[in-house]
Design a protein around this motif. Structure first.
Motif, PDB file in Angstrom:
ATOM      1  N   ILE A   1       7.327   1.887  -6.915  1.00 41.74           N
ATOM      2  CA  ILE A   1       6.651   0.956  -6.005  1.00 41.74           C
ATOM      3  C   ILE A   1       5.732   0.057  -6.827  1.00 41.74           C
ATOM      4  CG2 ILE A   1       4.970   0.800  -4.116  1.00 41.74           C
ATOM      5  CD1 ILE A   1       6.070   3.503  -3.107  1.00 41.74           C
ATOM      6  N   THR A   2       5.818  -1.247  -6.593  1.00 35.16           N
ATOM      7  CA  THR A   2       4.949  -2.183  -7.323  1.00 35.16           C
ATOM      8  C   THR A   2       3.577  -2.272  -6.654  1.00 35.16           C
ATOM      9  OG1 THR A   2       5.440  -4.156  -6.018  1.00 35.16           O
ATOM     10  CG2 THR A   2       6.983  -3.619  -7.809  1.00 35.16           C
ATOM     11  N   ASP A   3       2.657  -2.940  -7.342  1.00 35.24           N
ATOM     12  CA  ASP A   3       1.407  -3.368  -6.705  1.00 35.24           C
ATOM     13  C   ASP A   3       1.746  -4.436  -5.664  1.00 35.24           C
ATOM     14  OD1 ASP A   3      -0.072  -1.825  -8.425  1.00 35.24           O
ATOM     15  OD2 ASP A   3      -0.429  -3.474  -9.848  1.00 35.24           O
ATOM     16  N   VAL A   4       0.714  -4.896  -4.947  1.00 34.37           N
ATOM     17  CA  VAL A   4       0.893  -6.087  -4.106  1.00 34.37           C
ATOM     18  C   VAL A   4       1.063  -7.269  -5.057  1.00 34.37           C
ATOM     19  CG1 VAL A   4      -0.243  -7.640  -2.477  1.00 34.37           C
ATOM     20  CG2 VAL A   4      -0.407  -5.161  -2.159  1.00 34.37           C
ATOM     21  N   LEU A   5       2.190  -7.971  -4.950  1.00 32.40           N
ATOM     22  CA  LEU A   5       2.513  -9.016  -5.925  1.00 32.40           C
ATOM     23  C   LEU A   5       2.520 -10.423  -5.332  1.00 32.40           C
ATOM     24  CD1 LEU A   5       5.431  -7.238  -7.842  1.00 32.40           C
ATOM     25  CD2 LEU A   5       3.046  -7.445  -8.526  1.00 32.40           C
ATOM     26  N   PHE A   6       2.243 -10.534  -4.040  1.00 33.40           N
ATOM     27  CA  PHE A   6       2.303 -11.854  -3.400  1.00 33.40           C
ATOM     28  C   PHE A   6       1.020 -12.106  -2.618  1.00 33.40           C
ATOM     29  CE2 PHE A   6       6.515 -10.031  -3.814  1.00 33.40           C
ATOM     30  CZ  PHE A   6       7.167 -11.017  -4.539  1.00 33.40           C
ATOM     31  N   ASP A   7       0.646 -13.365  -2.565  1.00 30.43           N
ATOM     32  CA  ASP A   7      -0.544 -13.773  -1.791  1.00 30.43           C
ATOM     33  C   ASP A   7      -0.326 -13.581  -0.302  1.00 30.43           C
ATOM     34  OD1 ASP A   7      -2.052 -14.736  -3.854  1.00 30.43           O
ATOM     35  OD2 ASP A   7      -1.213 -16.755  -3.743  1.00 30.43           O
ATOM     36  N   ASP A   8      -1.428 -13.458   0.414  1.00 30.40           N
ATOM     37  CA  ASP A   8      -1.338 -13.376   1.877  1.00 30.40           C
ATOM     38  C   ASP A   8      -0.615 -14.592   2.455  1.00 30.40           C
ATOM     39  OD1 ASP A   8      -2.704 -11.047   1.775  1.00 30.40           O
ATOM     40  OD2 ASP A   8      -4.625 -11.877   2.426  1.00 30.40           O
ATOM     41  N   GLU A   9      -0.905 -15.786   1.883  1.00 32.10           N
ATOM     42  CA  GLU A   9      -0.287 -17.015   2.419  1.00 32.10           C
ATOM     43  C   GLU A   9       1.226 -16.997   2.192  1.00 32.10           C
ATOM     44  OE1 GLU A   9      -2.795 -17.473  -0.264  1.00 32.10           O
ATOM     45  OE2 GLU A   9      -4.098 -16.900   1.402  1.00 32.10           O
ATOM     46  N   GLU A  10       1.639 -16.542   1.028  1.00 33.01           N
ATOM     47  CA  GLU A  10       3.082 -16.481   0.725  1.00 33.01           C
ATOM     48  C   GLU A  10       3.778 -15.494   1.674  1.00 33.01           C
ATOM     49  OE1 GLU A  10       3.191 -17.211  -4.087  1.00 33.01           O
ATOM     50  OE2 GLU A  10       2.586 -15.246  -3.360  1.00 33.01           O
ATOM     51  N   ILE A  11       3.116 -14.384   1.898  1.00 36.21           N
ATOM     52  CA  ILE A  11       3.701 -13.357   2.769  1.00 36.21           C
ATOM     53  C   ILE A  11       3.776 -13.874   4.202  1.00 36.21           C
ATOM     54  CG2 ILE A  11       3.357 -11.035   3.714  1.00 36.21           C
ATOM     55  CD1 ILE A  11       1.854 -10.443   1.043  1.00 36.21           C
TER      56      ILE A  11
ATOM     57  N   LEU B   1      19.928  -3.821  -9.759  1.00 44.37           N
ATOM     58  CA  LEU B   1      18.697  -3.326  -9.149  1.00 44.37           C
ATOM     59  C   LEU B   1      18.511  -4.010  -7.809  1.00 44.37           C
ATOM     60  CD1 LEU B   1      16.021  -3.366 -12.007  1.00 44.37           C
ATOM     61  CD2 LEU B   1      17.080  -1.343 -10.978  1.00 44.37           C
ATOM     62  N   THR B   2      17.857  -3.325  -6.892  1.00 45.76           N
ATOM     63  CA  THR B   2      17.476  -3.916  -5.618  1.00 45.76           C
ATOM     64  C   THR B   2      15.959  -3.992  -5.556  1.00 45.76           C
ATOM     65  OG1 THR B   2      19.395  -2.897  -4.539  1.00 45.76           O
ATOM     66  CG2 THR B   2      17.651  -3.712  -3.102  1.00 45.76           C
ATOM     67  N   PHE B   3      15.466  -5.153  -5.104  1.00 44.87           N
ATOM     68  CA  PHE B   3      14.032  -5.311  -4.818  1.00 44.87           C
ATOM     69  C   PHE B   3      13.894  -5.400  -3.301  1.00 44.87           C
ATOM     70  CE2 PHE B   3      13.105  -8.000  -8.918  1.00 44.87           C
ATOM     71  CZ  PHE B   3      13.418  -6.920  -9.714  1.00 44.87           C
TER      72      PHE B   3
ATOM     73  N   GLN C   1       3.927  -5.504  -1.316  1.00 47.67           N
ATOM     74  CA  GLN C   1       4.436  -4.555  -2.312  1.00 47.67           C
ATOM     75  C   GLN C   1       5.964  -4.582  -2.284  1.00 47.67           C
ATOM     76  OE1 GLN C   1       2.368  -0.803  -1.134  1.00 47.67           O
ATOM     77  NE2 GLN C   1       1.748  -0.726  -3.281  1.00 47.67           N
ATOM     78  N   MET C   2       6.559  -4.056  -3.337  1.00 53.09           N
ATOM     79  CA  MET C   2       8.017  -3.997  -3.411  1.00 53.09           C
ATOM     80  C   MET C   2       8.463  -2.615  -3.822  1.00 53.09           C
ATOM     81  SD  MET C   2       9.136  -7.412  -5.458  1.00 53.09           S
ATOM     82  CE  MET C   2      10.073  -6.449  -6.562  1.00 53.09           C
ATOM     83  N   LEU C   3       9.590  -2.208  -3.281  1.00 53.71           N
ATOM     84  CA  LEU C   3      10.282  -1.036  -3.805  1.00 53.71           C
ATOM     85  C   LEU C   3      11.376  -1.555  -4.733  1.00 53.71           C
ATOM     86  CD1 LEU C   3      10.642   2.070  -3.669  1.00 53.71           C
ATOM     87  CD2 LEU C   3      12.444   1.659  -1.978  1.00 53.71           C
ATOM     88  N   VAL C   4      11.393  -1.052  -5.958  1.00 53.19           N
ATOM     89  CA  VAL C   4      12.425  -1.403  -6.941  1.00 53.19           C
ATOM     90  C   VAL C   4      13.307  -0.183  -7.101  1.00 53.19           C
ATOM     91  CG1 VAL C   4      12.820  -1.987  -9.367  1.00 53.19           C
ATOM     92  CG2 VAL C   4      10.860  -2.979  -8.159  1.00 53.19           C
ATOM     93  N   PHE C   5      14.620  -0.325  -6.892  1.00 55.45           N
ATOM     94  CA  PHE C   5      15.477   0.857  -7.001  1.00 55.45           C
ATOM     95  C   PHE C   5      16.863   0.507  -7.505  1.00 55.45           C
ATOM     96  CE2 PHE C   5      17.685   0.344  -2.836  1.00 55.45           C
ATOM     97  CZ  PHE C   5      16.804  -0.515  -2.177  1.00 55.45           C
ATOM     98  N   THR C   6      17.599   1.527  -7.921  1.00 60.51           N
ATOM     99  CA  THR C   6      18.903   1.309  -8.539  1.00 60.51           C
ATOM    100  C   THR C   6      19.993   1.283  -7.463  1.00 60.51           C
ATOM    101  OG1 THR C   6      19.713   3.587  -8.810  1.00 60.51           O
ATOM    102  CG2 THR C   6      18.069   2.826 -10.410  1.00 60.51           C
ATOM    103  N   ARG C   7      21.177   0.842  -7.859  1.00 62.91           N
ATOM    104  CA  ARG C   7      22.289   0.776  -6.896  1.00 62.91           C
ATOM    105  C   ARG C   7      22.779   2.174  -6.517  1.00 62.91           C
ATOM    106  NH1 ARG C   7      27.821   0.096 -10.049  1.00 62.91           N
ATOM    107  NH2 ARG C   7      27.263   1.254 -11.892  1.00 62.91           N
ATOM    108  N   LEU C   8      22.288   3.211  -7.224  1.00 60.65           N
ATOM    109  CA  LEU C   8      22.726   4.583  -6.937  1.00 60.65           C
ATOM    110  C   LEU C   8      21.646   5.394  -6.224  1.00 60.65           C
ATOM    111  CD1 LEU C   8      24.529   5.379 -10.318  1.00 60.65           C
ATOM    112  CD2 LEU C   8      25.589   4.883  -8.099  1.00 60.65           C
ATOM    113  N   THR C   9      20.513   4.780  -5.933  1.00 60.39           N
ATOM    114  CA  THR C   9      19.410   5.508  -5.287  1.00 60.39           C
ATOM    115  C   THR C   9      19.688   5.637  -3.791  1.00 60.39           C
ATOM    116  OG1 THR C   9      17.897   4.515  -6.893  1.00 60.39           O
ATOM    117  CG2 THR C   9      16.908   5.518  -4.924  1.00 60.39           C
ATOM    118  N   PRO C  10      19.917   6.845  -3.281  1.00 55.26           N
ATOM    119  CA  PRO C  10      20.190   6.977  -1.845  1.00 55.26           C
ATOM    120  C   PRO C  10      18.935   6.649  -1.036  1.00 55.26           C
ATOM    121  CG  PRO C  10      20.856   8.961  -3.039  1.00 55.26           C
ATOM    122  CD  PRO C  10      20.014   8.140  -3.971  1.00 55.26           C
TER     123      PRO C  10
END
Ligand SMILES: O=C(O)CCC(=O)C(=O)O
Length: 245
Positions: free
Chosen positions: A27-37, A141-143, A198-207
């Motif tokens: 899991i990433t930190d919060v990576l985007f501004d409130d305005e962008e979100i 990878l999937t974000f 925030q983002m979840l970063v995961f592989t193509r094999l992660t169930p």
């Protein structure tokens, strides 16, 4: 300086890299501004309300948004994605798909266990296939970007830590729900609750799967796939020599 400006490089820490390797996600930190979100949330809700083909299993989906939406096209070129892709996949990267998943309170249901690697493989007649030869051999990878908070109550993702290491797990195709359904044990599941931005970063094999939205508000996610080689569906060149194409 805003949060997103500070984090535009979105440095992947050693701990995150290790977690991606051992658990299959981080899991990433919060990576985007409130305005962008807020801007993306507004755009995806607009698309969801305009969309006719709604309410597949798990919510309202819309795909290839770079073709239909200027705000999505711009968002996909956000420096955060460029930075993370360079660090995690290298200087040559393709965008394999991008899609929104809006779970409205009244329609947002469960989305079955699956590995993303199953999506995008088709038999010659166009039907989805679990023939490994038809699946992308590329590292991908999937974000999954949270545009609202994602909680257990509003239908966040759940994942099976470490099971990506087992490779492709068995699935069956559910034609009614138009989804792959994993047929393996899932007792070790853990919820992935995220704050908006925030983002979840995961592989193509992660169930992973997601639950129903039992709150009064929509749950909104934007999901982007990346691969190091062409040959997966969509295949939009994203980075060449580390630079945005
Ligand atoms: O956002 C969700 O609820 C699940 C989406 C998902 O897992 C997928 O599209 O692969």
């Amino acid at each position: 300086m805003s949060t997103a400006q500070k984090n535009h490089r979105a440095d992947v820490t050693d701990e995150q890299r290790a977690q991606l390797a051992t658990s299959g996600f981080y899991i990433t930190d919060v990576l985007f501004d409130d305005e962008e979100i807020a801007a993306m949330r507004k755009e995806l809700l607009r698309i969801a309300s305009a969309q006719k083909e709604a309410n597949k299993a798990g919510g309202t989906f819309a795909y290839a948004l770079h073709e239909h939406s200027a705000p999505c096209r711009e968002f996909l070129r956000h420096p955060v994605f460029q930075s993370l892709c360079t660090q995690l996949l290298g200087p040559e990267v393709y965008q394999t798909w991008n899609q929104m998943i809006v779970k409205m309170p009244e329609t947002g249901g469960n989305f079955a266990w699956h590995q993303d690697g199953y999506y995008g493989a088709f038999a010659p007649d166009g039907t989805p296939t679990d023939d490994r030869a038809a699946m992308s051999a590329s590292e991908t990878l999937t974000f999954w970007v949270a545009l609202t908070d994602a909680t257990i109550d509003n239908g966040c993702l759940w994942a099976l830590p470490g099971r990506h290491a087992e490779g492709f797990l068995p699935h069956r195709w559910n034609e009614a729900g138009k989804e792959w359904v994993g047929t393996y044990s899932t007792e070790e599941e853990i919820p992935v609750e995220l704050k908006a931005g925030q983002m979840l970063v995961f592989t193509r094999l992660t169930p992973h799967r997601s639950g129903a939205n039992i709150t009064e508000e929509p749950r909104i996610g934007y999901q982007i796939g990346y691969a190091v080689e062409a040959g997966h569906y969509d295949r939009v060149p994203f980075l060449a020599d580390g630079r945005l194409v």
